[in-house]
Design a protein around this motif. Structure first.
Motif, PDB file in Angstrom:
ATOM      1  N   ALA A  11      11.193   2.703   6.076  1.00 16.14           N
ATOM      2  CA  ALA A  11      10.928   2.761   4.637  1.00 16.14           C
ATOM      3  C   ALA A  11      11.257   4.163   4.153  1.00 16.14           C
ATOM      4  O   ALA A  11      11.035   5.145   4.870  1.00 16.14           O
ATOM      5  N   LEU A  12      11.768   4.247   2.940  1.00 18.42           N
ATOM      6  CA  LEU A  12      12.165   5.545   2.373  1.00 18.42           C
ATOM      7  C   LEU A  12      11.670   5.646   0.943  1.00 18.42           C
ATOM      8  O   LEU A  12      11.712   4.679   0.194  1.00 18.42           O
ATOM      9  N   HIS A  13      11.180   6.830   0.600  1.00 21.06           N
ATOM     10  CA  HIS A  13      10.799   7.119  -0.787  1.00 21.06           C
ATOM     11  C   HIS A  13      11.599   8.328  -1.263  1.00 21.06           C
ATOM     12  O   HIS A  13      11.631   9.371  -0.603  1.00 21.06           O
TER      13      HIS A  13
ATOM     14  N   PRO B 257       0.817  -1.234   0.000  1.00 20.75           N
ATOM     15  CA  PRO B 257       0.000   0.000   0.000  1.00 20.75           C
ATOM     16  C   PRO B 257       0.847   1.279   0.000  1.00 20.75           C
ATOM     17  O   PRO B 257       0.470   2.277  -0.611  1.00 20.75           O
ATOM     18  N   PHE B 258       2.005   1.262   0.684  1.00 16.25           N
ATOM     19  CA  PHE B 258       2.882   2.434   0.704  1.00 16.25           C
ATOM     20  C   PHE B 258       3.353   2.780  -0.708  1.00 16.25           C
ATOM     21  O   PHE B 258       3.284   3.939  -1.144  1.00 16.25           O
ATOM     22  N   ILE B 259       3.800   1.770  -1.437  1.00 13.79           N
ATOM     23  CA  ILE B 259       4.257   1.985  -2.823  1.00 13.79           C
ATOM     24  C   ILE B 259       3.084   2.414  -3.702  1.00 13.79           C
ATOM     25  O   ILE B 259       3.158   3.406  -4.427  1.00 13.79           O
ATOM     26  N   ARG B 260       1.989   1.656  -3.605  1.00  9.96           N
ATOM     27  CA  ARG B 260       0.801   1.930  -4.440  1.00  9.96           C
ATOM     28  C   ARG B 260       0.263   3.345  -4.207  1.00  9.96           C
ATOM     29  O   ARG B 260       0.056   4.112  -5.158  1.00  9.96           O
ATOM     30  N   ASP B 261       0.047   3.701  -2.951  1.00  7.41           N
ATOM     31  CA  ASP B 261      -0.584   4.989  -2.643  1.00  7.41           C
ATOM     32  C   ASP B 261       0.324   6.167  -2.984  1.00  7.41           C
ATOM     33  O   ASP B 261      -0.147   7.214  -3.430  1.00  7.41           O
TER      34      ASP B 261
END
Length: 289
Positions: A256-258, A55-59
């Motif tokens: 987690a890092l974006h 969900p983190f990647i998707r959202d």
């Protein structure tokens, strides 16, 4: 010709000197290559991590795009899953519509991943697996991918700077990089190695080396030096009793890092304030995973 043979030999020689692949780590994971899809086995914590990392990647990606196809919100997005293992993360991303390339230097992992995706005709079309290191992929894939994911990978690489540079080379400008890893703190040593490996057996003993854990500050510095703008850093917590993951403010254990690769001429694209801790709220709701 003699010249091409010389070039090939030189290329191979250079690649052995500057590679992010750690041969000791390869031997370690080869023993577990057939166990990736055992949800109660050695990789159970990675299976349950999908509940928050997918969900983190998707959202994040949906929030950035603003438009998406219902049921396939990641349709049209080219994702590179680095160190894909048996495909635990590649498959759910493929189900969300993404075109996924999963790479892993261990051929046994790729065989396991290929075998598992073959049971689903949709995934068989959307996911391609390759037995390859990131460095080997670079030459034919410069600025090819919209998204790169390195989940639970950077704490196993031999040369983190080479790894980050290669990520930048194969990512399109304004593309996203997602990383999950373990901080280098006393707490992460106690929980990540002493408790998780030696006492509770959540992961096999010897899986991690504390010396290779990466503090978020160091990761941000390396990313900044190679053309990335870090947008989000979020703490993650694993509960061994429930076998589930949750977001937390502290990044002292897992995080987690974006980050986003800056645009042309080295100028960053428009960025908001760096978001620390707490779950990122998407602009648009997506399908459940």
């Amino acid at each position: 010709t003699l010249l091409s043979l010389f070039r090939l030999a030189t290329k191979r020689l250079l690649s052995t000197f500057q590679s992010s692949v750690d041969s000791k780590e390869m031997r370690k994971f080869q023993l577990l290559a057939h166990k990736w899809w055992d949800e109660e086995g050695e990789y159970s914590a990675l299976h349950s991590m999908n509940d928050i990392r997918v969900p983190f990647i998707r959202d994040t990606l949906m929030s950035a795009s603003g438009s998406y196809q219902l049921g396939s919100p990641l349709s049209g997005i080219k994702i590179l899953d680095v160190g894909c293992g048996g495909g635990l993360l590649s498959e759910p991303l493929g189900r969300l519509g993404a075109s996924v390339t999963g790479i892993d230097p261990l051929e046994d992992n790729i065989r396991t991943a290929d075998r598992h995706k073959s049971f689903d005709p949709v995934l068989a079309e959307r996911i391609e697996y390759k037995s390859s290191s990131l460095e080997e992929l670079v030459e034919g894939s410069v600025e090819t991918f919209d998204v790169i994911i390195a989940s639970e990978v950077v704490e196993h690489v031999a040369d983190l700077e080479t790894f980050i540079r290669c990520c930048s080379q194969v990512l399109k400008p304004e593309g996203s990089l997602f990383i999950t890893t373990i901080n280098k703190t006393q707490l992460s040593y106690i929980l990540g190695i002493v408790v998780a490996e030696k006492i509770a057996g959540i992961v096999p003993e010897g899986t991690h080396e504390w010396e290779k854990f990466v503090p978020p500050e160091e990761l941000e510095r390396l990313l900044g030096a190679h053309g990335f703008s870090v947008r989000t850093v979020k703490g993650m917590l694993y509960n061994p009793l429930s076998g589930s993951w949750s977001w937390m403010e502290s990044t002292s254990i897992n995080y987690a890092l974006h980050a986003v690769k800056v645009g042309g001429q080295g100028q960053p694209g428009p960025t908001g304030p760096l978001e620390m801790g707490g779950e990122q709220r998407p602009a648009a709701a997506g399908t459940g995973v």
